[in-house]
Scaffold this active site. Sequence first.
Site, PDB file in Angstrom:
ATOM      1  N   GLU A 115       0.832  -1.195   0.000  1.00 41.42           N
ATOM      2  CA  GLU A 115       0.000   0.000   0.000  1.00 41.42           C
ATOM      3  C   GLU A 115       0.871   1.251   0.000  1.00 41.42           C
ATOM      4  OE1 GLU A 115      -2.818  -0.364   3.204  1.00 41.42           O
ATOM      5  OE2 GLU A 115      -3.429  -2.350   2.498  1.00 41.42           O
ATOM      6  N   CYS A 128       3.377   8.153   1.740  1.00 39.80           N
ATOM      7  CA  CYS A 128       3.696   7.161   2.763  1.00 39.80           C
ATOM      8  C   CYS A 128       3.945   5.847   2.031  1.00 39.80           C
ATOM      9  CB  CYS A 128       2.510   7.055   3.723  1.00 39.80           C
ATOM     10  SG  CYS A 128       2.689   5.757   4.942  1.00 39.80           S
ATOM     11  N   CYS A 135       4.772  -7.817   7.392  1.00 38.08           N
ATOM     12  CA  CYS A 135       5.789  -7.413   8.370  1.00 38.08           C
ATOM     13  C   CYS A 135       5.975  -8.545   9.365  1.00 38.08           C
ATOM     14  CB  CYS A 135       5.350  -6.141   9.104  1.00 38.08           C
ATOM     15  SG  CYS A 135       6.598  -5.555  10.280  1.00 38.08           S
ATOM     16  N   CYS A 139       3.148  -6.482  15.643  1.00 42.29           N
ATOM     17  CA  CYS A 139       2.524  -5.570  16.617  1.00 42.29           C
ATOM     18  C   CYS A 139       1.014  -5.831  16.588  1.00 42.29           C
ATOM     19  CB  CYS A 139       2.833  -4.117  16.272  1.00 42.29           C
ATOM     20  SG  CYS A 139       4.613  -3.835  16.160  1.00 42.29           S
ATOM     21  N   CYS A 142      -1.667  -3.614  14.623  1.00 45.05           N
ATOM     22  CA  CYS A 142      -1.337  -3.170  13.269  1.00 45.05           C
ATOM     23  C   CYS A 142      -1.822  -4.193  12.236  1.00 45.05           C
ATOM     24  CB  CYS A 142       0.176  -2.987  13.177  1.00 45.05           C
ATOM     25  SG  CYS A 142       0.764  -2.733  11.494  1.00 45.05           S
ATOM     26  N   SER A 217      10.571   5.413   9.967  1.00 49.64           N
ATOM     27  CA  SER A 217       9.930   5.014  11.224  1.00 49.64           C
ATOM     28  C   SER A 217      10.301   3.572  11.539  1.00 49.64           C
ATOM     29  CB  SER A 217       8.408   5.149  11.073  1.00 49.64           C
ATOM     30  OG  SER A 217       7.752   4.747  12.245  1.00 49.64           O
ATOM     31  N   SER A 240       8.536   3.924  17.130  1.00 52.04           N
ATOM     32  CA  SER A 240       7.170   3.597  17.556  1.00 52.04           C
ATOM     33  C   SER A 240       7.236   3.042  18.968  1.00 52.04           C
ATOM     34  CB  SER A 240       6.574   2.579  16.586  1.00 52.04           C
ATOM     35  OG  SER A 240       6.556   3.137  15.295  1.00 52.04           O
ATOM     36  N   CYS A 359      -1.361   1.125   7.140  1.00 47.01           N
ATOM     37  CA  CYS A 359      -0.695  -0.032   6.544  1.00 47.01           C
ATOM     38  C   CYS A 359      -1.524  -1.287   6.711  1.00 47.01           C
ATOM     39  CB  CYS A 359       0.705  -0.183   7.129  1.00 47.01           C
ATOM     40  SG  CYS A 359       0.785  -0.168   8.913  1.00 47.01           S
TER      41      CYS A 359
HETATM   42  N1  SAH Z   1       7.278  -0.597  10.970  1.00 44.68           N
HETATM   43  C1  SAH Z   1       7.479   0.777  11.199  1.00 44.68           C
HETATM   44  C2  SAH Z   1       6.859   1.682  10.160  1.00 44.68           C
HETATM   45  C3  SAH Z   1       5.497   1.281   9.649  1.00 44.68           C
HETATM   46  S1  SAH Z   1       4.175   1.419  10.799  1.00 44.68           S
HETATM   47  C4  SAH Z   1       7.035   1.148  12.597  1.00 44.68           C
HETATM   48  O1  SAH Z   1       6.377   0.344  13.244  1.00 44.68           O
HETATM   49  O2  SAH Z   1       7.368   2.244  13.027  1.00 44.68           O
HETATM   50  C5  SAH Z   1       3.987   3.209  10.890  1.00 44.68           C
HETATM   51  C6  SAH Z   1       3.358   3.704  12.172  1.00 44.68           C
HETATM   52  O3  SAH Z   1       1.965   3.352  12.231  1.00 44.68           O
HETATM   53  C7  SAH Z   1       3.993   3.148  13.423  1.00 44.68           C
HETATM   54  O4  SAH Z   1       4.198   4.178  14.368  1.00 44.68           O
HETATM   55  C8  SAH Z   1       2.964   2.168  13.914  1.00 44.68           C
HETATM   56  O5  SAH Z   1       3.084   1.910  15.285  1.00 44.68           O
HETATM   57  C9  SAH Z   1       1.692   2.897  13.535  1.00 44.68           C
HETATM   58  N2  SAH Z   1       0.489   2.062  13.529  1.00 44.68           N
HETATM   59  C10 SAH Z   1       0.360   0.820  13.038  1.00 44.68           C
HETATM   60  N3  SAH Z   1      -0.915   0.397  13.196  1.00 44.68           N
HETATM   61  C11 SAH Z   1      -1.592   1.403  13.803  1.00 44.68           C
HETATM   62  C12 SAH Z   1      -2.933   1.571  14.238  1.00 44.68           C
HETATM   63  N4  SAH Z   1      -3.837   0.611  14.082  1.00 44.68           N
HETATM   64  N5  SAH Z   1      -3.284   2.749  14.796  1.00 44.68           N
HETATM   65  C13 SAH Z   1      -2.367   3.729  14.962  1.00 44.68           C
HETATM   66  N6  SAH Z   1      -1.082   3.631  14.573  1.00 44.68           N
HETATM   67  C14 SAH Z   1      -0.701   2.471  14.020  1.00 44.68           C
HETATM   68 FE1  SF4 Z   2       5.412  -3.949  11.441  1.00 49.24          FE
HETATM   69 FE2  SF4 Z   2       5.370  -1.337  12.060  1.00 49.24          FE
HETATM   70 FE3  SF4 Z   2       3.099  -2.770  11.855  1.00 49.24          FE
HETATM   71 FE4  SF4 Z   2       4.740  -3.221  13.907  1.00 49.24          FE
HETATM   72  S1  SF4 Z   2       3.609  -1.319  13.479  1.00 49.24           S
HETATM   73  S2  SF4 Z   2       3.757  -4.790  12.656  1.00 49.24           S
HETATM   74  S3  SF4 Z   2       6.700  -2.927  12.934  1.00 49.24           S
HETATM   75  S4  SF4 Z   2       4.499  -2.311  10.236  1.00 49.24           S
END
Ligand code: SAH
Ligand code: SF4
Length: 374
Positions: A115, A128, A135, A139, A142, A217, A240, A359
């Site tokens: 995306e 973005c 990934c 997390c 996410c 990030s 993050s 994402c």
């Molecule tokens: N993997 C990297 C970059 C991609 S995620 C990282 O984790 O930093 C980009 C940002 O979106 C990160 O800060 C992540 O924690 C946040 N993110 C992911 N899912 C989310 C959600 N459901 N609500 C808010 N932020 C989210």
């Molecule tokens: Fe991966 Fe970033 Fe999503 Fe965590 S928040 S699963 S590191 S994309």
Amino acid sequence: MPPANNSAMSNQPIPLKPPPAAAARTNLYDLNLAELTAYLTEWGQPRFRAQQIWEWMYQRFVADFAGMTNLPHALRQKLAEQATLQPFTVAALEHSSDGQTHKYLFQLHDGKYIETVLMTYEKRRTVCISTQAGCAMGCVFCATGQMGFLRHLSSGEIVAQVIWMARELAQRHDHLTNVVFMGMGEPLHNYAHTMTALDRLTDAAGLNLGARRLTISTVGLVPAMRRYADERRQTPLAVSLHAATDAERDKLIPINKKWPIPVLMEACRYYVEQTGRRITFEWALIEGENDTVEQAQQLGALVQGMLCHVNLIPLNPTRDYAGRPSSHERVQAFQDTLSYYGVSSTVRVRRGIDIQAGCGQLRDRILSAAAGAA
Ligand code: SAH
Ligand code: SF4
């Protein structure tokens, strides 16, 4: 970017197409200028051809070789057969109802999805981008983490996302100002390809974006963060964090067990020392989970005195996680507590809430709909 789960769609997605043929063709965005020159001289082309093609790629953003009007016809044809400038096709495209956020679901040559989101602000035009399909970090909140790891993107697949948006903007007599590595994937897990892409995007001979206009990030891959600090790159780093104690962060971010908060904070301090740059902490506010005043106090105590900034983002709900975004009042109380500790913060507005502008979210919905229809 945080995903959103909201059914108020402003656009119908483009129906899924079968995956394009496997990549027999060379993605020219995978090559630097020297490599492109070598590629063409092997075909018996004079050296200046590479420079000509490079300009079409990085200054004019042409989508296909037919548009490279100063090249001989036979060369254009050979390039069209053996190379590509667009290593993916559009599987879905959605626009937010305010017309300011545009989300692309791209299908790669092997059928996997990534995306890319274009966001237009008053002065900024930010893209973005994804660095991986899926990934590995898992997390819990996410959508990308929920799908697991599929593969790393090549540097050319990363660069081509930016070029695509630069082309879209150029067609509207506009131009890109910022790039955030916050789409699918963990950029520092795909270190080499991400840095090659970063160099290409900031290189005066490439896209020539100011290095400070990009942001990487990371979820907190400590050895890679230290390497990034040692390289003293000008591109800012965002971490993050989302929790200030290991007990809490372990629940949200599995990788925290490997590099717990004290180790992560040491790497953050090292980054600031090495680069003299401010570090940004990302904090997705989840109602009742990590949004209490006590947790804000813990965060304040953790980062007090450090050259840093905190981005507070109310959670975007995802399918496999029950958490909800914090209310406005709780966000405000959290921010007020941070200011008491002298820690600066910004509450980020959730962009494109009605187009799953985060994402993994669009892929998730489109694939579920396709499976339902089958
Ligand atoms: N993997 C990297 C970059 C991609 S995620 C990282 O984790 O930093 C980009 C940002 O979106 C990160 O800060 C992540 O924690 C946040 N993110 C992911 N899912 C989310 C959600 N459901 N609500 C808010 N932020 C989210
Ligand atoms: Fe991966 Fe970033 Fe999503 Fe965590 S928040 S699963 S590191 S994309």
